[in-house]
Design a protein around this motif. Structure first.
Motif, mmCIF file in Angstrom:
data_model
loop_
_atom_site.group_PDB
_atom_site.id
_atom_site.type_symbol
_atom_site.label_atom_id
_atom_site.label_comp_id
_atom_site.label_asym_id
_atom_site.label_seq_id
_atom_site.Cartn_x
_atom_site.Cartn_y
_atom_site.Cartn_z
ATOM 1 N N MET A 1 0.813 -1.211 0.000
ATOM 2 C CA MET A 1 0.000 0.000 0.000
ATOM 3 C C MET A 1 0.853 1.270 0.000
ATOM 4 S SD MET A 1 -3.020 -0.932 -0.383
ATOM 5 C CE MET A 1 -4.077 -2.374 -0.245
ATOM 6 N N LEU A 2 1.935 1.251 0.757
ATOM 7 C CA LEU A 2 2.837 2.412 0.766
ATOM 8 C C LEU A 2 3.446 2.631 -0.613
ATOM 9 C CD1 LEU A 2 4.645 1.968 4.209
ATOM 10 C CD2 LEU A 2 3.054 3.802 3.570
ATOM 11 N N ALA A 3 3.860 1.526 -1.244
ATOM 12 C CA ALA A 3 4.445 1.638 -2.582
ATOM 13 C C ALA A 3 3.416 2.139 -3.586
ATOM 14 C CB ALA A 3 5.003 0.292 -3.021
ATOM 15 N N SER A 4 2.181 1.634 -3.471
ATOM 16 C CA SER A 4 1.147 2.039 -4.424
ATOM 17 C C SER A 4 0.713 3.485 -4.209
ATOM 18 C CB SER A 4 -0.067 1.117 -4.312
ATOM 19 O OG SER A 4 -0.730 1.308 -3.078
ATOM 20 N N ARG A 5 0.955 4.013 -3.039
ATOM 21 C CA ARG A 5 0.564 5.396 -2.750
ATOM 22 C C ARG A 5 1.663 6.404 -3.101
ATOM 23 N NH1 ARG A 5 -3.309 8.069 0.084
ATOM 24 N NH2 ARG A 5 -2.727 10.020 1.096
ATOM 25 N N TYR A 6 2.921 6.047 -2.812
ATOM 26 C CA TYR A 6 3.993 7.033 -2.942
ATOM 27 C C TYR A 6 5.003 6.741 -4.060
ATOM 28 C CZ TYR A 6 2.283 8.510 1.623
ATOM 29 O OH TYR A 6 1.491 8.947 2.649
ATOM 30 N N ILE A 7 5.123 5.510 -4.494
ATOM 31 C CA ILE A 7 6.164 5.168 -5.463
ATOM 32 C C ILE A 7 5.580 4.818 -6.833
ATOM 33 C CG2 ILE A 7 8.079 3.603 -5.978
ATOM 34 C CD1 ILE A 7 8.442 3.213 -2.971
#
Length: 575
Positions: free
Chosen positions: A195-201
């Motif tokens: 989820m962090l990757a899909s939001r920021y990266i």
């Protein structure tokens, strides 16, 4: 390597041949792939024999299948699900699993000691087929109906439950509190990272390559396999990683673009997965067939018990409780995925998976046909249920603002059927002609519309407008004006022409106002006895033309503001 290519070639050709047959016979494609795999597999023709090749084909297809299932899981819908959906979904999934464990354990299937057949069968029986249900509801144009939304909502919650089961599935042989907590911790790490990757990266990366389609496709596949390997490293599974990869991509703006580009490749590998799965179906014998029939019977019984009961208890009415139970009465393709993982983990036997695959074939064929005829089935079943003591929403024919009993007979204006056009009409009446409300009654069988109309103080007569008895009990014979605005495509058991002729027979002096979806229908409805036919698309076209002129005059912002102001000021039953 050459043998693998040889096997893949036969799998694809077989899938195409059987898929064409299924298309002409109007059967689900998945059903054709399973049967095709069974025919060319080692138990029948023996064209594909190598277990290693079958396993490789199956695992590749499984990874892509779970990736696409993840892409199609809408987390926002889960968060917005209403009480009827969340309660029904929870009762159906949890209740179905509990019933399943007791039932299959009682039949002597193992539960523990490294063998978990009873548990896997319970989970498999609790899940319904998204592919079959969505296809049939789409063909019937029922995706946006009350029963369609309930059915789809329960499907989403089933997928969520399957994800939770996959989280603990690798640790079944060592089920301790610490092990379960560790499994969930690994899932949290996997989901959190995704989820962090899909939001920021990922948005930054995909934005940079958005104009290069092949890089979008390769990027999506790279994310799928990267998270799959991360899932395997966390001692979960590649399949779990692929599922979470899909879920994480479903939350950012490029999800539709990614889904469109991956679909073709997905279809290829998913086809291989189901063909390979069909190869593992054992040659039917008396024992396998009896087990498959018993499993199918349990699926249908448990689905009705755990779906009809909560919906009926929450006051959704007999029809709105019967149809979702019927819609959900089959085995999910996700069930086959779960069982495949169970075999790979040596938790269940090949015979258990083969038995469920056979049940899937049986229920897929029966369920698709039953869903296509669901309205006639419900129309015949509801009176039977009433005779056995079940109360429908029409045990009080009408209700006023306070929910007290009333009489539909005597209403000067009757609206037959309540969908979006009727909802907008009622809002306009409240604003511009409130004096008409006292003389108005609505006839419909939607529990959602009924509840909303009650809140607004509008008299409601519960009933199916396709039934002559409903029109008689609604008292349309004494009505002066009768309005019908339900689209032809949503009417069940009748057509607008038949409805007009029946109204004209029962209420010859009433003025009949009705809507039409096509221009060809207008003279037909007038010939049937309608006094005025409204064609909504003409007014929509006029509004769009006004918007086009606003663009030309550089005043679109003002027109949009005006429309948004009109929308925000409306209080409609069906938003």
């Amino acid at each position: 390597m050459h043998q693998l290519l040889h096997d893949i070639a036969y799998c694809i050709v077989t899938a195409w041949v059987f898929g064409m047959l299924a298309h002409f016979l109007k059967q689900p494609a998945i059903l054709a792939y399973l049967i095709g795999g069974f025919v060319i597999g080692p138990n029948v023709a023996g064209i594909v024999k190598g277990q290693a090749e079958i396993q490789t084909i199956s695992e590749l297809g499984l990874i892509f299948l779970l990736f696409m299932i993840g892409l199609e899981i809408d987390l926002k819908k889960i968060m917005r699900a209403g009480r009827a959906i969340t309660v029904t979904g929870a009762v159906q999934v949890i209740g179905g699993c509990v019933l399943g464990v007791f039932f299959f354990k009682m039949l002597g299937l193992p539960l523990g000691g490294g063998k978990w057949d009873a548990l896997y069968l319970a989970v498999a029986a609790a899940l319904s087929s998204t592919v079959i249900i969505v296809k049939v509801l789409y063909d019937k144009r029922e995706l946006d109906t009350v029963t369609g939304r309930v059915t789809l909502g329960v499907l989403v919650l089933q997928d969520l439950f399957a994800i939770l089961f996959l989280a603990i599935q690798p640790s079944l042989n060592d089920l301790k509190v610490t092990v379960i907590l560790m499994s969930f911790l690994r899932v949290i790490v996997l989901v959190g990272t995704a989820m962090l990757a899909s939001r920021y990266i990922l948005p930054v990366i995909f934005r940079a390559v958005a104009r290069v389609p092949e890089l979008v496709l390769v990027g999506a596949l790279a994310w799928c396999f990267l998270l799959g390997e991360f899932g395997a490293w966390l001692s979960l599974s590649r399949e779990m990683g692929a599922l979470i990869a899909g879920v994480s991509l479903s939350t950012f703006p490029y999800a539709l673009d990614v889904t469109a580009k991956v679909t073709s490749l997905r279809d290829f590998f998913v086809t291989l997965f189901f063909v390979a799965l069909g190869m593992t179906i054992p040659m039917p014998n008396t024992t396998i067939v009896l087990w498959a029939l018993g499993f199918a019977g349990f699926v249908v019984f448990s689905r009705w018990l755990t779906t009809f009961t909560p919906l009926y208890a929450m006051g959704q009415g007999l029809r709105a409780s019967v149809l979702p139970a019927l819609n959900l009465s089959q085995v999910s393709e996700f069930s086959l995925v779960v069982l495949q993982l169970g075999v790979a983990s040596h938790h269940i036997s090949e015979q258990t998976k083969g038995m469920v695959s056979l049940s899937f074939v049986l229920l897929a064929a029966i369920s698709a046909k039953a869903m296509m005829r669901s309205d006639g089935f419900a129309r015949r079943l509801v009176p039977v249920l009433k005779k056995t003591g079940f109360k429908d929403l029409d045990h009080q024919h009408t209700t006023d603002a306070h929910g007290e009993g009333g009489h539909g007979v005597g209403a000067r204006i009757v609206i037959l059927g309540f969908f979006r056009t009727a909802s907008s009409l009622l809002a306009d009446i409240r604003t511009h002609a409130p004096e008409l409300l006292a003389d108005l009654a609505v006839v419909d069988f939607s529990p959602v519309a009924r509840k909303g109309l009650q809140k607004q103080g509008v008299r409601v007569i519960y009933g199916d407008i396709s039934q002559r008895d409903t029109l008689v009990h609604a008292g349309i014979a004494s009505a002066q004006m009768i309005v019908c605005s339900v689209p032809e495509s949503l009417l069940k058991g009748t057509t607008n022409e038949k409805l007009v002729r029946q109204i004209h027979e029962l209420a010859p002096d009433a003025k009949i106002l009705i809507t039409a979806e096509t221009l060809d229908a207008v003279p037909v409805l007038y010939a049937a006895g309608a006094d005025y036919v409204s064609v909504g698309r003409i007014f929509e076209a006029s509004d769009l033309l006004a918007a086009m002129k606003a663009v030309e005059g550089d005043v679109l912002a003002e027109k949009r503001t005006e429309m948004e102001s009109r929308i925000s000021a409306r209080e409609e039953v069906l938003p």
